[in-house]
Design an enzyme around this catalytic site. Structure first.
Site, PDB file in Angstrom:
ATOM      1  N   LEU A 124       1.485  -3.720   4.213  1.00  0.00           N
ATOM      2  CA  LEU A 124       1.129  -5.134   4.305  1.00  0.00           C
ATOM      3  C   LEU A 124       1.087  -5.717   2.905  1.00  0.00           C
ATOM      4  O   LEU A 124       0.535  -5.088   1.992  1.00  0.00           O
ATOM      5  CB  LEU A 124      -0.236  -5.304   4.975  1.00  0.00           C
ATOM      6  CG  LEU A 124      -0.346  -4.802   6.419  1.00  0.00           C
ATOM      7  CD1 LEU A 124      -1.784  -4.871   6.894  1.00  0.00           C
ATOM      8  CD2 LEU A 124       0.558  -5.593   7.337  1.00  0.00           C
ATOM      9  N   ARG A 158      -0.141  -2.618  -2.666  1.00  0.00           N
ATOM     10  CA  ARG A 158       0.176  -3.246  -3.956  1.00  0.00           C
ATOM     11  C   ARG A 158       0.141  -2.232  -5.089  1.00  0.00           C
ATOM     12  O   ARG A 158       0.981  -2.270  -5.990  1.00  0.00           O
ATOM     13  CB  ARG A 158      -0.798  -4.380  -4.251  1.00  0.00           C
ATOM     14  CG  ARG A 158      -0.510  -5.618  -3.441  1.00  0.00           C
ATOM     15  CD  ARG A 158      -1.322  -6.773  -3.974  1.00  0.00           C
ATOM     16  NE  ARG A 158      -1.804  -7.541  -2.845  1.00  0.00           N
ATOM     17  CZ  ARG A 158      -2.913  -8.222  -2.812  1.00  0.00           C
ATOM     18  NH1 ARG A 158      -3.715  -8.248  -3.842  1.00  0.00           N
ATOM     19  NH2 ARG A 158      -3.258  -8.901  -1.751  1.00  0.00           N
ATOM     20  N   ASN A 213      -0.700  -7.984   1.721  1.00  0.00           N
ATOM     21  CA  ASN A 213      -2.041  -8.279   1.230  1.00  0.00           C
ATOM     22  C   ASN A 213      -2.940  -7.040   1.176  1.00  0.00           C
ATOM     23  O   ASN A 213      -4.137  -7.160   0.984  1.00  0.00           O
ATOM     24  CB  ASN A 213      -2.697  -9.381   2.062  1.00  0.00           C
ATOM     25  CG  ASN A 213      -2.849  -9.001   3.506  1.00  0.00           C
ATOM     26  OD1 ASN A 213      -2.308  -7.999   3.961  1.00  0.00           O
ATOM     27  ND2 ASN A 213      -3.581  -9.797   4.265  1.00  0.00           N
ATOM     28  N   CYS A 214      -2.368  -5.854   1.313  1.00  0.00           N
ATOM     29  CA  CYS A 214      -3.120  -4.595   1.259  1.00  0.00           C
ATOM     30  C   CYS A 214      -3.168  -4.109  -0.197  1.00  0.00           C
ATOM     31  O   CYS A 214      -2.123  -3.921  -0.830  1.00  0.00           O
ATOM     32  CB  CYS A 214      -2.440  -3.554   2.143  1.00  0.00           C
ATOM     33  SG  CYS A 214      -3.087  -1.887   1.965  1.00  0.00           S
ATOM     34  N   ASP A 215      -4.366  -3.912  -0.715  1.00  0.00           N
ATOM     35  CA  ASP A 215      -4.523  -3.474  -2.103  1.00  0.00           C
ATOM     36  C   ASP A 215      -3.840  -2.132  -2.366  1.00  0.00           C
ATOM     37  O   ASP A 215      -3.225  -1.937  -3.406  1.00  0.00           O
ATOM     38  CB  ASP A 215      -6.002  -3.371  -2.477  1.00  0.00           C
ATOM     39  CG  ASP A 215      -6.667  -4.730  -2.588  1.00  0.00           C
ATOM     40  OD1 ASP A 215      -5.950  -5.737  -2.788  1.00  0.00           O
ATOM     41  OD2 ASP A 215      -7.902  -4.796  -2.459  1.00  0.00           O
TER      42      ASP A 215
END
Length: 105
Positions: free
Chosen positions: A6, A13, A8-10
């Site tokens: 995803l 990233r 927006n998943c840390d």
């Protein structure tokens, strides 16, 4: 190298940042190809489903009993992430073991 996760998943990233040249494929926008998902399930089994996620906790009890691949098809955020396809070799998660294995390749 493709990182399925995803945007927006840390953790996803962090994986993208640590793996130059890798591309992130957001599973909500474009599902994991069926062949890749089937291979991941064969390799990782039921650990492919993230039972600690908010999505899992919000599922009704009877829905949780479904087949893992069907659950992930209906709720892509249920997949443990990231799922990394490095030239046909699959890695799940972003633990020290995965980081070390990908650093050597």
């Amino acid at each position: 190298m493709i990182i399925y996760g995803l945007k927006n998943c840390d953790t996803c990233r962090k994986a993208v940042k640590a793996l130059p040249g890798a591309t992130l494929s957001d599973v909500r926008d474009a599902p994991v190809p069926e062949a890749t998902l089937a291979a991941a399930h064969a390799q990782f089994g039921d650990t492919l489903v993230n039972t600690r996620s908010t999505t899992w906790r919000n599922l009704p009890e009877d829905a949780r009993k479904g087949a893992p691949l069907d659950l992930i098809a209906r709720h892509p955020a249920l997949m443990k992430r990231p799922l990394i396809d490095a030239g046909g070799s699959l890695y799940l998660g972003w633990g020290k073991d995965v980081q070390a294995a990908l650093a050597q390749s």
